[in-house]
Design an enzyme around this catalytic site. Structure first.
Site, PDB file in Angstrom:
ATOM      1  N   HIS A  38       0.802  -1.227   0.000  1.00 14.60           N
ATOM      2  CA  HIS A  38       0.000   0.000   0.000  1.00 14.60           C
ATOM      3  C   HIS A  38       0.834   1.276   0.000  1.00 14.60           C
ATOM      4  O   HIS A  38       0.290   2.358  -0.011  1.00 14.60           O
ATOM      5  CB  HIS A  38      -0.911   0.012   1.226  1.00 14.60           C
ATOM      6  CG  HIS A  38      -0.153   0.182   2.514  1.00 14.60           C
ATOM      7  ND1 HIS A  38       0.509  -0.863   3.115  1.00 14.60           N
ATOM      8  CD2 HIS A  38       0.087   1.272   3.276  1.00 14.60           C
ATOM      9  CE1 HIS A  38       1.114  -0.419   4.208  1.00 14.60           C
ATOM     10  NE2 HIS A  38       0.881   0.865   4.334  1.00 14.60           N
TER      11      HIS A  38
HETATM   12  C1  UD1 Z   1      -1.535   4.632   7.078  1.00 17.18           C
HETATM   13  C2  UD1 Z   1      -0.148   4.983   7.644  1.00 17.18           C
HETATM   14  C3  UD1 Z   1       0.846   3.900   7.249  1.00 17.18           C
HETATM   15  C4  UD1 Z   1       0.370   2.515   7.655  1.00 17.18           C
HETATM   16  C5  UD1 Z   1      -1.013   2.290   7.037  1.00 17.18           C
HETATM   17  C6  UD1 Z   1      -1.578   0.931   7.414  1.00 17.18           C
HETATM   18  C7  UD1 Z   1       0.320   7.404   7.768  1.00 17.18           C
HETATM   19  C8  UD1 Z   1       1.119   8.488   7.189  1.00 17.18           C
HETATM   20  N1  UD1 Z   1       0.331   6.237   7.094  1.00 17.18           N
HETATM   21  O1  UD1 Z   1      -1.426   4.661   5.661  1.00 17.18           O
HETATM   22  O2  UD1 Z   1       2.074   4.167   7.911  1.00 17.18           O
HETATM   23  O3  UD1 Z   1       1.260   1.545   7.188  1.00 17.18           O
HETATM   24  O4  UD1 Z   1      -1.888   3.329   7.529  1.00 17.18           O
HETATM   25  O5  UD1 Z   1      -2.754   0.658   6.768  1.00 17.18           O
HETATM   26  O6  UD1 Z   1      -0.282   7.598   8.800  1.00 17.18           O
HETATM   27  N2  UD1 Z   1      -8.958   4.544   3.496  1.00 17.18           N
HETATM   28  C9  UD1 Z   1     -10.174   3.937   3.493  1.00 17.18           C
HETATM   29  N3  UD1 Z   1     -10.653   3.471   4.691  1.00 17.18           N
HETATM   30  C10 UD1 Z   1      -9.972   3.607   5.860  1.00 17.18           C
HETATM   31  C11 UD1 Z   1      -8.740   4.254   5.841  1.00 17.18           C
HETATM   32  C12 UD1 Z   1      -8.232   4.710   4.658  1.00 17.18           C
HETATM   33  O7  UD1 Z   1     -10.816   3.793   2.469  1.00 17.18           O
HETATM   34  O8  UD1 Z   1     -10.476   3.138   6.905  1.00 17.18           O
HETATM   35  C13 UD1 Z   1      -8.399   5.022   2.213  1.00 17.18           C
HETATM   36  C14 UD1 Z   1      -8.758   6.455   1.925  1.00 17.18           C
HETATM   37  O9  UD1 Z   1      -8.919   6.601   0.554  1.00 17.18           O
HETATM   38  C15 UD1 Z   1      -7.525   7.206   2.347  1.00 17.18           C
HETATM   39  C16 UD1 Z   1      -6.423   6.213   2.008  1.00 17.18           C
HETATM   40  O10 UD1 Z   1      -6.990   4.935   2.255  1.00 17.18           O
HETATM   41  O11 UD1 Z   1      -7.382   8.432   1.742  1.00 17.18           O
HETATM   42  C17 UD1 Z   1      -5.168   6.384   2.809  1.00 17.18           C
HETATM   43  O12 UD1 Z   1      -5.444   6.366   4.207  1.00 17.18           O
HETATM   44  P1  UD1 Z   1      -4.460   7.098   5.241  1.00 17.18           P
HETATM   45  O13 UD1 Z   1      -4.953   6.961   6.624  1.00 17.18           O
HETATM   46  O14 UD1 Z   1      -4.177   8.480   4.760  1.00 17.18           O
HETATM   47  O15 UD1 Z   1      -3.080   6.354   5.066  1.00 17.18           O
HETATM   48  P2  UD1 Z   1      -2.721   4.819   4.760  1.00 17.18           P
HETATM   49  O16 UD1 Z   1      -2.266   4.733   3.341  1.00 17.18           O
HETATM   50  O17 UD1 Z   1      -3.805   3.893   5.215  1.00 17.18           O
END
Ligand code: UD1
Length: 373
Positions: free
Chosen positions: A206
């Site tokens: 991811h």
């Molecule tokens: C975050 C952490 C990363 C960790 C990962 C585990 C940061 C900078 N990154 O990355 O270190 O390895 O979590 O999963 O904090 N989304 C959903 N549902 C959710 C959460 C996210 O659909 O419940 C989607 C959304 O489109 C969102 C994207 O995933 O914009 C990214 O989510 P985000 O929390 O920004 O970071 P991760 O890539 O999940």
């Protein structure tokens, strides 16, 4: 001592669960609240883990959701500041390196509240990773730095952190793994999927560096497709990766059918289910941080598709090999695994299931002495 424990994103939950359990053994001394920032909010990215890990429901959910880094970080800070002002904790505990970790640290410190960081001192030296920025900002501000290995201790010393703030306690994520290992082994998921022990691989991916560029993602998927001709690859896909693969027109690499073959995608799995699959996998392919540590303890070969790691101990003593995102290197390492030449590894010092107890001991001792660092 009134403590606020922070969780926000999926990799935080398994780190906080044993800390809460250890705190519950000191009811007269520690009064704790659990705050979920809401960084992860999908049922399968959040709630499912609370159930699997037997964690209490968060006392407070800030419900910040997704956004750009600045938006997400800012929203957490605004909401968490209100909680700190209302609850006036003596200490805030943050884990890992996600945006919630850094945002809550800055907020609490600016209000004069002590902060403890669990999993301090990890460094990839790669400033293109948002997590590295989060780690640096968090550690420079924290009052208690709880570390997992000697590399972390050395990094903090080199950065001038006074030794009396640093406590080498071991790895809380491994506390959780060791506690749930037997239970995970009894699940019948692999039987239902028709899998045999060592007859499949698992995959997580991811990181923006791997999934946000079409050329890079294509190369990785081509390598995985080749490996999956020998054994199926089970891929609990992250929402971000799914979105990007669809946008780039690469979804044809994935098998969404009933039968487990090729690169077989499924929804994000629960903690126990994924542990169950990893335990008996031939190899794990990943760009995650935590899985490098879990595979080290499980003795399963890990192929990490990143140019660097903040967890070099997993390569020094564990079963982890870094291959970056080149198709050729991924394939070469997979060949090593198939031919039985991949490192077996051993378990690092203090990754013994008692890290959270050590953390709580430090806190209780400090309190008994009437000294806050
Ligand atoms: C975050 C952490 C990363 C960790 C990962 C585990 C940061 C900078 N990154 O990355 O270190 O390895 O979590 O999963 O904090 N989304 C959903 N549902 C959710 C959460 C996210 O659909 O419940 C989607 C959304 O489109 C969102 C994207 O995933 O914009 C990214 O989510 P985000 O929390 O920004 O970071 P991760 O890539 O999940």
């Amino acid at each position: 001592m009134k403590i606020i424990n922070i969780v926000g994103a999926r990799p935080n939950f398994m780190k906080m669960a044993p800390i809460i359990e250890a705190m519950n053994k000191h009811p007269g001394q520690i009064n704790h609240l659990l705050v979920h920032t809401g960084q992860h909010y999908d049922e399968k990215m959040s709630q499912a883990f609370f159930v699997d890990l037997g964690m209490p429901k968060p006392d407070i959910n800030l419900e910040v959701g997704s956004g750009s880094h600045a938006e997400q970080t800012a929203r957490i800070m605004v909401e968490f500041e209100k909680v700190c002002l209302r609850e006036t904790p003596d200490l805030v505990i943050v884990v890992g390196d996600v945006n919630s970790t850094m945002a809550c640290t800055i907020t609490a410190k600016k209000l004069g509240i002590k902060v403890a960081h669990v999993e301090a001192g990890l460094r990839s030296r790669d400033m293109s990773m948002p997590e590295e920025i989060n780690r640096l900002c968090t550690d420079v501000l924290c009052d208690y730095l709880f570390t997992t290995d000697h590399f972390a201790n050395e990094n903090l010393a080199a950065e001038g952190v006074p030794a009396d703030k640093v406590f080498f306690v071991g790895n809380v994520m491994i506390d959780t793994l060791l506690k749930h290992r037997v239970m995970a082994a009894t699940l019948d998921l692999s039987r239902r999927l028709g899998l045999t022990s060592k007859g499949y691989a698992t995959l997580t991916m991811h990181r923006p560096g791997n999934v946000d560029d079409k050329g890079v993602l294509t190369g990785i998927l081509e390598a995985l497709a080749e490996i999956s001709q020998q054994i199926p690859i089970i891929f609990p896909i992250h929402p971000r990766t799914k979105k990007m693969a669809e946008e780039f027109g690469l979804a044809h690499f994935f098998n969404t059918g009933e039968k487990v073959e090729g690169i077989w995608i499924t929804e994000p799995l629960g903690y126990l289910e994924f542990l169950h699959l990893n335990m008996n996998a031939k190899m794990v392919l990943t760009d995650s941080g935590g899985l490098q540590e879990e595979t080290t303890v499980l003795g399963v070969p890990c192929i990490t598709m990143r140019p660097n790691t903040e967890r070099p101990i997993t390569c020094e003593v564990g079963s982890n090999v870094m291959v970056g995102n080149s198709k050729q290197k991924i394939l070469d390492q997979a060949r090593q695994v198939f031919s039985g030449e991949a490192p077996q590894g051993r378990v690092p010092k203090k990754w013994d299931g008692h890290a959270a107890e050590r953390i709580v001991e430090v806190l209780v001792d400090t309190m008994a002495k009437g000294v806050f660092l």
